[in-house]
Design an enzyme around this catalytic site. Structure first.
Site, mmCIF file in Angstrom:
data_model
loop_
_atom_site.group_PDB
_atom_site.id
_atom_site.type_symbol
_atom_site.label_atom_id
_atom_site.label_comp_id
_atom_site.label_asym_id
_atom_site.label_seq_id
_atom_site.Cartn_x
_atom_site.Cartn_y
_atom_site.Cartn_z
ATOM 1 N N ILE A 10 4.937 -3.360 -7.754
ATOM 2 C CA ILE A 10 4.242 -2.090 -7.956
ATOM 3 C C ILE A 10 5.012 -1.000 -7.208
ATOM 4 C CG2 ILE A 10 2.078 -0.815 -7.709
ATOM 5 C CD1 ILE A 10 0.677 -3.598 -7.391
ATOM 6 N N ARG A 11 5.686 -0.141 -7.935
ATOM 7 C CA ARG A 11 6.553 0.874 -7.296
ATOM 8 C C ARG A 11 7.298 0.232 -6.122
ATOM 9 N NH1 ARG A 11 4.006 5.165 -4.822
ATOM 10 N NH2 ARG A 11 2.254 3.772 -4.575
ATOM 11 N N GLU A 21 0.377 -11.867 -2.949
ATOM 12 C CA GLU A 21 -1.077 -11.997 -2.714
ATOM 13 C C GLU A 21 -1.897 -11.569 -3.935
ATOM 14 O OE1 GLU A 21 0.801 -9.603 -1.774
ATOM 15 O OE2 GLU A 21 -0.272 -7.699 -1.847
ATOM 16 N N GLY A 23 0.879 -1.169 0.000
ATOM 17 C CA GLY A 23 0.000 0.000 0.000
ATOM 18 C C GLY A 23 0.906 1.205 0.000
ATOM 19 N N GLU A 24 0.760 2.050 1.004
ATOM 20 C CA GLU A 24 1.635 3.220 1.118
ATOM 21 C C GLU A 24 2.178 3.225 2.546
ATOM 22 O OE1 GLU A 24 2.082 4.788 -1.849
ATOM 23 O OE2 GLU A 24 3.759 5.624 -0.714
ATOM 24 N N SER A 25 3.478 3.022 2.675
ATOM 25 C CA SER A 25 4.045 2.877 4.018
ATOM 26 C C SER A 25 3.794 4.103 4.892
ATOM 27 C CB SER A 25 5.542 2.564 3.937
ATOM 28 O OG SER A 25 6.206 3.454 3.084
ATOM 29 N N ARG A 73 12.991 3.079 -1.291
ATOM 30 C CA ARG A 73 11.579 3.121 -1.704
ATOM 31 C C ARG A 73 11.440 3.421 -3.193
ATOM 32 N NH1 ARG A 73 8.052 7.161 1.403
ATOM 33 N NH2 ARG A 73 6.422 6.081 0.242
ATOM 34 N N CYS A 92 6.066 -5.402 0.179
ATOM 35 C CA CYS A 92 6.167 -4.068 -0.418
ATOM 36 C C CYS A 92 6.168 -2.974 0.660
ATOM 37 C CB CYS A 92 5.074 -3.893 -1.456
ATOM 38 S SG CYS A 92 5.516 -2.694 -2.703
ATOM 39 N N HIS A 118 4.342 -8.411 -4.525
ATOM 40 C CA HIS A 118 3.045 -8.803 -3.962
ATOM 41 C C HIS A 118 2.698 -10.245 -4.348
ATOM 42 C CE1 HIS A 118 1.649 -4.648 -2.982
ATOM 43 N NE2 HIS A 118 2.526 -4.336 -3.910
HETATM 44 N N1 GLN Z 1 6.013 2.784 -2.715
HETATM 45 C C1 GLN Z 1 5.147 2.360 -1.682
HETATM 46 C C2 GLN Z 1 5.621 2.859 -0.329
HETATM 47 O O1 GLN Z 1 6.589 3.509 -0.247
HETATM 48 C C3 GLN Z 1 5.055 0.873 -1.663
HETATM 49 C C4 GLN Z 1 4.330 0.387 -2.886
HETATM 50 C C5 GLN Z 1 3.530 -0.859 -2.644
HETATM 51 O O2 GLN Z 1 3.323 -1.286 -1.513
HETATM 52 N N2 GLN Z 1 3.036 -1.414 -3.707
HETATM 53 O O3 GLN Z 1 5.004 2.615 0.653
#
Ligand code: GLN
Length: 194
Positions: free
Chosen positions: A132-133, A170, A46-48, A104, A77, A168
């Protein structure tokens, strides 16, 4: 044996689905006290920054305490960023449960998401992985094993009962990585009962 999935933000449902397909009792964890009702915790992607802000300091503090006691964690991630001892460009870690440094968004922006097949040490070949990123692991501390690499970068690692992946698992139908984590949790539970 009940496994928790941190349910503050991100790919929560997908982890729950993978665990349910393995027949595991799963609980979405949104409050600190729920951490006492589980044998292990998955921290999703997600987004840390968002996950840490929503959880707040009491949540992170409790996770740090659990980490010291050998509690099993699996971070994917953003979850890996939350568990890392060091994050490039940031002075403090969040939980710091595994002695790695992460960079990151190292694999590019959202548009650069991709899928690859990985060989993972101790698990198997051709394991589908969605990036994903994704963060990359740029340093491995002593006692940390690299389990998989992509394009020369370490993308999966383990130290004791803590497992992390840049990607990921999952978001695919392959359950081998979740199964591997369940084995870690089962072993730890058996040792606790001795
Ligand atoms: N770039 C996101 C972060 O810094 C991580 C991306 C992801 O979990 N798919 O949290």
């Amino acid at each position: 044996m009940r496994i928790g999935v941190l349910g503050l933000q991100g790919a929560v449902r997908e982890h729950v689905r993978s665990l349910s397909r393995l027949g595991v009792d799963t609980r979405v964890v949104k409050r600190v006290d729920q951490l006492d009702e589980i044998a292990a915790l998955i921290l999703p992607g997600g987004e840390s920054t968002a996950i840490s802000l929503i959880g707040g300091e009491p949540f992170l503090e409790r996770l740090r305490e659990l980490a010291k006691s050998g509690f099993p964690f699996f971070g994917t991630c953003a979850g890996m960023i939350l568990l890392a001892r060091e994050i490039e460009g940031r002075s403090e870690p969040y939980v710091g449960a595994i002695d790695i440094t992460v960079a990151r968004n190292a694999s590019g922006r959202q548009v650069h998401s991709f899928e690859a097949l990985l060989n993972v040490d101790g698990i198997g070949h051709d394991i589908p992985a969605v990036f994903i990123r994704a963060p990359y692991i740029t340093r491995l501390g002593e006692g940390v094993s690299a389990l998989a690499k992509y394009d020369g970068h370490v993308v999966m690692a383990r130290q004791g009962n803590v497992l992390v992946s840049s990607f990921h698992p999952e978001l695919t139908d392959d359950l081998r990585i979740h199964e591997y984590f369940l084995n870690i949790v089962e072993k730890r539970n058996q040792e606790d009962m001795k």
